[in-house]
Scaffold this motif. Structure first.
Motif, PDB file in Angstrom:
ATOM      1  N   PHE A  71      46.383  39.946  40.143  1.00  0.00           N
ATOM      2  CA  PHE A  71      47.362  40.971  40.412  1.00  0.00           C
ATOM      3  C   PHE A  71      46.659  41.785  41.406  1.00  0.00           C
ATOM      4  O   PHE A  71      45.562  41.627  42.208  1.00  0.00           O
ATOM      5  N   ARG A  72      47.472  42.661  41.970  1.00  0.00           N
ATOM      6  CA  ARG A  72      47.347  43.583  43.145  1.00  0.00           C
ATOM      7  C   ARG A  72      46.756  45.133  42.927  1.00  0.00           C
ATOM      8  O   ARG A  72      47.747  45.452  41.914  1.00  0.00           O
ATOM      9  N   LEU A  73      46.023  45.568  43.338  1.00  0.00           N
ATOM     10  CA  LEU A  73      45.886  47.130  43.194  1.00  0.00           C
ATOM     11  C   LEU A  73      45.946  47.685  44.663  1.00  0.00           C
ATOM     12  O   LEU A  73      45.165  47.472  45.542  1.00  0.00           O
ATOM     13  N   LEU A  74      46.908  48.490  44.622  1.00  0.00           N
ATOM     14  CA  LEU A  74      47.249  49.161  45.827  1.00  0.00           C
ATOM     15  C   LEU A  74      47.449  50.635  45.833  1.00  0.00           C
ATOM     16  O   LEU A  74      48.871  50.933  45.203  1.00  0.00           O
ATOM     17  N   ASN A  75      46.758  51.415  46.350  1.00  0.00           N
ATOM     18  CA  ASN A  75      47.083  52.957  46.253  1.00  0.00           C
ATOM     19  C   ASN A  75      47.238  53.447  44.807  1.00  0.00           C
ATOM     20  O   ASN A  75      48.096  54.239  44.576  1.00  0.00           O
ATOM     21  N   GLY A  76      46.304  52.768  43.835  1.00  0.00           N
ATOM     22  CA  GLY A  76      46.483  53.338  42.575  1.00  0.00           C
ATOM     23  C   GLY A  76      47.576  52.669  41.685  1.00  0.00           C
ATOM     24  O   GLY A  76      47.712  52.876  40.651  1.00  0.00           O
ATOM     25  N   LYS A  77      48.285  51.581  42.288  1.00  0.00           N
ATOM     26  CA  LYS A  77      49.400  50.905  41.674  1.00  0.00           C
ATOM     27  C   LYS A  77      48.822  49.411  41.302  1.00  0.00           C
ATOM     28  O   LYS A  77      48.108  48.692  42.183  1.00  0.00           O
ATOM     29  N   LEU A  78      49.072  49.001  40.029  1.00  0.00           N
ATOM     30  CA  LEU A  78      48.637  47.757  39.675  1.00  0.00           C
ATOM     31  C   LEU A  78      50.154  46.914  39.650  1.00  0.00           C
ATOM     32  O   LEU A  78      51.126  47.457  38.977  1.00  0.00           O
ATOM     33  N   LEU A  79      50.069  45.785  40.435  1.00  0.00           N
ATOM     34  CA  LEU A  79      51.332  45.046  40.715  1.00  0.00           C
ATOM     35  C   LEU A  79      50.884  43.595  40.362  1.00  0.00           C
ATOM     36  O   LEU A  79      50.135  42.976  40.740  1.00  0.00           O
ATOM     37  N   GLY A  80      51.837  43.100  39.574  1.00  0.00           N
ATOM     38  CA  GLY A  80      51.525  41.652  39.149  1.00  0.00           C
ATOM     39  C   GLY A  80      52.475  41.009  38.223  1.00  0.00           C
ATOM     40  O   GLY A  80      53.468  41.886  37.731  1.00  0.00           O
ATOM     41  N   GLU A  81      52.442  39.794  37.617  1.00  0.00           N
ATOM     42  CA  GLU A  81      53.342  39.254  36.588  1.00  0.00           C
ATOM     43  C   GLU A  81      53.201  40.331  35.491  1.00  0.00           C
ATOM     44  O   GLU A  81      52.327  40.385  34.601  1.00  0.00           O
ATOM     45  N   GLY A  82      54.568  40.731  35.066  1.00  0.00           N
ATOM     46  CA  GLY A  82      54.745  41.569  33.900  1.00  0.00           C
ATOM     47  C   GLY A  82      53.965  43.139  34.038  1.00  0.00           C
ATOM     48  O   GLY A  82      53.478  43.743  33.126  1.00  0.00           O
ATOM     49  N   ALA A  91      40.351  55.991  40.824  1.00  0.00           N
ATOM     50  CA  ALA A  91      39.130  56.024  41.675  1.00  0.00           C
ATOM     51  C   ALA A  91      38.697  54.623  42.177  1.00  0.00           C
ATOM     52  O   ALA A  91      37.709  54.684  42.968  1.00  0.00           O
ATOM     53  N   PHE A  92      39.237  53.495  41.432  1.00  0.00           N
ATOM     54  CA  PHE A  92      38.424  52.327  41.468  1.00  0.00           C
ATOM     55  C   PHE A  92      38.641  51.664  43.027  1.00  0.00           C
ATOM     56  O   PHE A  92      37.707  51.118  43.450  1.00  0.00           O
ATOM     57  N   GLU A  93      39.529  51.892  43.647  1.00  0.00           N
ATOM     58  CA  GLU A  93      39.921  51.387  44.897  1.00  0.00           C
ATOM     59  C   GLU A  93      38.684  51.822  45.881  1.00  0.00           C
ATOM     60  O   GLU A  93      38.078  51.143  46.889  1.00  0.00           O
TER      61      GLU A  93
END
Length: 292
Positions: A71-82, A91-93
């Motif tokens: 999955f991808r973490l981008l500017n606080g957004k988690l994006l991936g399958e489902g 603050a993880f990024e």
């Protein structure tokens, strides 16, 4: 278990990778747990973005079933399958990318932590300002030998997309190796400068066009353009049969838009993000080149 975290920032060269193991990886997974669901408008990622595009996270071995394997973490957004959520730890990024010692240990190059920080801030500004244009335009057939704009063939979300970069796309040559200029000829570039990458591409049998304001399509083959993020990366564009340009930023999807969401009518004037140096145009003669 292990977490492989790829900093998705380059287009031509391979991206830097951080690996977390055991307790560190389990702690990271807890911080990466999804929070609220994103609204549809929040799920978009600016198409055509050059520069920082987030963290690609891969679970290796037994991990969390609450998150997909990749999955991808981008500017606080988690994006991936489902997965389309805000991240639990906002603050993880910055925890990953702002750790100077960890970033320096990657040995990407002197000053990379500063470059990375600058590109993260540039992306955050881009996300708030980005407005995509319409994707279709009429086929004018001014470069009849050029490869057509066929993004769905490359954007499979799998091997073709992830393992072929801007050089593969520009030359229309799939290798599944994240091809590097000059590598097939045993003469890969030794520096991330226009002369070095340009010379390496010549070794692959790409043909330089004479410098000048006017560009022309080769009678056989197609036209490509090289740009450089000085000291950090290279990027290529290719011209289609309708005199519009398209490109493939690293392992991300093919697009016909620049960093500002505009069609690319000329890579010399397009918004190229950190790729500030324009090197020139080259011809790709179909069947004559070899890249790897």
């Amino acid at each position: 278990m292990k977490l492989r975290i790829t900093i998705d920032i380059f287009s031509g060269r391979p991206n830097p990778v951080i690996e977390l193991e055991d307790d560190e990886s389990r702690d990271a997974l807890q911080r990466l747990m999804p929070a609220r669901t994103l609204k549809r408008a929040e799920q978009r990622m600016p198409s055509g973005a050059l520069g920082y595009r987030g963290l690609m996270v891969e679970q290796i071995g037994a991990g969390s079933r609450k998150l997909p394997k990749q999955f991808r973490l981008l500017n606080g957004k988690l994006l991936g399958e489902g997965l389309a959520h805000r991240v639990g730890d906002e603050a993880f990024e910055d925890f990953i990318c702002g750790n100077k010692r960890r970033i320096q240990a990657l040995k990407v190059g002197k000053g990379f932590e500063t470059y990375l920080s600058k590109e993260i801030e540039s992306y955050r500004r881009l996300e708030t300002e980005f407005v995509a244009g319409k994707v279709k335009w009429p086929i004018l057939k001014k470069c009849p030998c050029a490869p057509i704009y066929e993004p769905t063939w490359w954007n499979d979300g799998g091997t073709r997309q992830l393992h072929n970069n801007c050089y593969n796309y520009a030359t229309n040559y799939r290798t599944d190796t994240f091809a590097q200029p000059g590598r097939a000829a045993g003469a890969m570039y030794a520096a991330l400068t226009c002369p070095a990458v340009w010379g390496a591409a010549e070794k692959d049998e790409l043909i330089p066009q004479k410098a000048g304001k006017k560009i022309s399509c080769p009678k056989v083959g197609h036209l490509v353009a090289l740009v450089i993020a000085p000291g950090w990366d290279f990027h290529w564009y290719r011209l289609g049969p309708n005199m519009r340009w398209s490109h493939k930023p690293g392992g991300t999807p093919v697009t016909n838009l620049d960093n500002s969401g505009h069609f690319i009518t000329d890579p010399r004037t397009a918004d190229r993000g950190p790729y500030t140096q324009f090197c020139g145009f080259m011809d790709v003669m179909h069947g004559h080149i070899k890249i790897s």
